[in-house]
Design a protein around this motif. Structure first.
Motif, PDB file in Angstrom:
ATOM      1  N   ASP A  18      27.611   9.503  23.709  1.00  0.00           N
ATOM      2  CA  ASP A  18      28.143   8.633  25.001  1.00  0.00           C
ATOM      3  C   ASP A  18      29.476   7.394  24.516  1.00  0.00           C
ATOM      4  N   LEU A  19      30.920   6.963  24.506  1.00  0.00           N
ATOM      5  CA  LEU A  19      31.300   6.059  23.486  1.00  0.00           C
ATOM      6  C   LEU A  19      32.287   5.478  25.221  1.00  0.00           C
ATOM      7  N   ASN A  20      31.379   3.799  24.849  1.00  0.00           N
ATOM      8  CA  ASN A  20      31.214   2.962  26.324  1.00  0.00           C
ATOM      9  C   ASN A  20      32.471   1.903  25.756  1.00  0.00           C
ATOM     10  N   SER A  21      33.091   1.212  26.741  1.00  0.00           N
ATOM     11  CA  SER A  21      33.506   0.188  26.248  1.00  0.00           C
ATOM     12  C   SER A  21      33.796  -1.556  27.060  1.00  0.00           C
ATOM     13  N   ARG A  41      40.541   6.430  30.801  1.00  0.00           N
ATOM     14  CA  ARG A  41      41.141   7.372  30.714  1.00  0.00           C
ATOM     15  C   ARG A  41      39.743   8.638  29.782  1.00  0.00           C
ATOM     16  N   VAL A  42      39.762   7.712  28.240  1.00  0.00           N
ATOM     17  CA  VAL A  42      39.362   7.041  27.419  1.00  0.00           C
ATOM     18  C   VAL A  42      37.327   7.767  26.826  1.00  0.00           C
ATOM     19  N   VAL A  43      36.801   6.501  27.776  1.00  0.00           N
ATOM     20  CA  VAL A  43      35.383   6.240  27.406  1.00  0.00           C
ATOM     21  C   VAL A  43      34.835   7.233  28.934  1.00  0.00           C
ATOM     22  N   ILE A  80      42.502   2.649  19.505  1.00  0.00           N
ATOM     23  CA  ILE A  80      41.262   2.396  18.322  1.00  0.00           C
ATOM     24  C   ILE A  80      40.315   3.724  19.693  1.00  0.00           C
ATOM     25  N   ALA A  81      40.137   3.637  20.889  1.00  0.00           N
ATOM     26  CA  ALA A  81      39.396   4.426  22.000  1.00  0.00           C
ATOM     27  C   ALA A  81      39.449   5.427  21.814  1.00  0.00           C
ATOM     28  N   THR A  82      41.013   5.781  21.910  1.00  0.00           N
ATOM     29  CA  THR A  82      41.655   7.676  22.155  1.00  0.00           C
ATOM     30  C   THR A  82      41.500   8.322  20.642  1.00  0.00           C
ATOM     31  N   ALA A  83      41.304   7.480  19.723  1.00  0.00           N
ATOM     32  CA  ALA A  83      41.253   7.995  18.036  1.00  0.00           C
ATOM     33  C   ALA A  83      39.977   8.378  17.774  1.00  0.00           C
ATOM     34  N   VAL A 114      31.378  16.937  18.679  1.00  0.00           N
ATOM     35  CA  VAL A 114      30.799  15.596  19.213  1.00  0.00           C
ATOM     36  C   VAL A 114      31.572  15.728  20.546  1.00  0.00           C
ATOM     37  N   PRO A 115      31.022  16.740  21.461  1.00  0.00           N
ATOM     38  CA  PRO A 115      31.430  15.880  22.545  1.00  0.00           C
ATOM     39  C   PRO A 115      30.909  14.057  23.193  1.00  0.00           C
ATOM     40  N   VAL A 116      31.544  14.045  23.750  1.00  0.00           N
ATOM     41  CA  VAL A 116      31.750  12.745  24.052  1.00  0.00           C
ATOM     42  C   VAL A 116      32.008  12.854  25.537  1.00  0.00           C
ATOM     43  N   THR A 117      30.153  11.919  26.136  1.00  0.00           N
ATOM     44  CA  THR A 117      29.633  12.372  27.465  1.00  0.00           C
ATOM     45  C   THR A 117      28.317  11.367  27.834  1.00  0.00           C
ATOM     46  N   SER A 118      28.458  10.529  28.771  1.00  0.00           N
ATOM     47  CA  SER A 118      27.890   8.912  29.292  1.00  0.00           C
ATOM     48  C   SER A 118      25.956   9.754  28.524  1.00  0.00           C
ATOM     49  N   PHE A 119      25.245   8.586  27.892  1.00  0.00           N
ATOM     50  CA  PHE A 119      23.922   8.926  28.050  1.00  0.00           C
ATOM     51  C   PHE A 119      22.682   9.176  28.866  1.00  0.00           C
ATOM     52  N   LEU A 120      23.120   9.047  30.362  1.00  0.00           N
ATOM     53  CA  LEU A 120      23.149   9.048  31.575  1.00  0.00           C
ATOM     54  C   LEU A 120      22.544  10.514  32.002  1.00  0.00           C
TER      55      LEU A 120
END
Length: 249
Positions: free
Chosen positions: A2-5, A24-26, A230-233, A243-249
């Motif tokens: 998960d990527l959060n901001s 659009r990134v997180v 930074i988030a885009t990178a 590593v897929p970016v997806t919510s921890f829920l």
């Protein structure tokens, strides 16, 4: 991963961060609840943007400290802190509902986040607030922290979090923002750190040591200069590493 901001931190005519772009990134958005930043207009608009992009919404609760952006310790009683957190979660729940989404988790902000990593009474107060509102809400925590222990003991889900753009001490705590090097601004350096966290469950400390960090979520601060880059990178590097970016829920 998960990527959060941290988002929704603008206030009135004062703007912080580029929420529209970072959304659009997180995969998760920690929306300010009005105590350290944000206001009703901003909160509803931020929740609506998250809903449009399919981003999970969390309540970014804090001390009542607009002037200090929630980064000053507040010696409040446990009962007061519990009520403050209940109030903030409830307010964001209403704004999220108005925007067509729901609050799915809680993330304490700034000084509150760091305090409840060690302060038992305040940690228990935050746990009590979440249990009172909705015991199904997870809470983002530092690994090995008091709040992690208290949350799990109370039956809450504690989601271990790492920080993409913040330097670490050898004990796993975050380096104080007062110190040089506490925030990392180079997108490539940050992205490499996050890939290391996701694939090796380790991170380099400010003094060059390697420590373990087994996290389900990684935070990129929305108020960090260049946060969108930074988030885009980070997202691109994670996906390149498989590593897929997806919510921890």
């Amino acid at each position: 991963m998960d990527l959060n901001s941290d988002v929704g931190e603008s206030f009135g005519s004062w703007t912080m961060g580029d929420d529209e772009s970072i959304m659009r990134v997180v995969s998760s958005a920690n929306v300010a609840c009005g105590f350290h930043a944000g206001d009703p207009v901003v909160a509803r608009a931020t929740c609506a943007a998250a809903a449009q992009e399919g981003v999970t919404v969390g309540a970014h609760v804090s001390y009542r400290d607009l002037a200090g952006f929630g980064r000053r310790f507040m010696d409040v009683s446990p009962a007061e802190l519990t009520n403050d957190v209940i109030y903030q979660i409830g307010a964001l729940q209403a704004m999220a509902a108005a925007a067509g989404t729901t609050v799915r988790y809680v993330k304490p902000h700034g000084a509150l986040y760091n305090t409840i990593a060690k302060h038992e009474q305040q940690a228990r107060a935050v746990v009590e607030a979440i249990r009172t509102v909705d015991e199904s809400l997870p809470i983002l925590v530092l690994p090995g922290s008091v709040i992690q222990r208290e949350a799990e003991a109370a039956g809450l889900r504690a989601v271990v979090e790492a920080f993409a753009d913040r330097a670490y001490n050898a004990d796993g705590s975050l380096v104080s923002r007062r110190l040089e090097g506490s925030v990392i601004h180079d997108p490539e350096a940050v992205a490499a750190r996050v890939v290391q966290m996701a694939t090796d469950s380790t991170v380099e400390t400010l003094d060059g040591q390697t420590i373990g960090v087994d996290a389900e979520s990684v935070c990129v601060h929305g108020d960090t200069p260049g946060a969108v880059a930074i988030a885009t990178a980070v997202r691109a590097a994670l996906e390149d590493a498989g590593v897929p970016v997806t919510s921890f829920l």
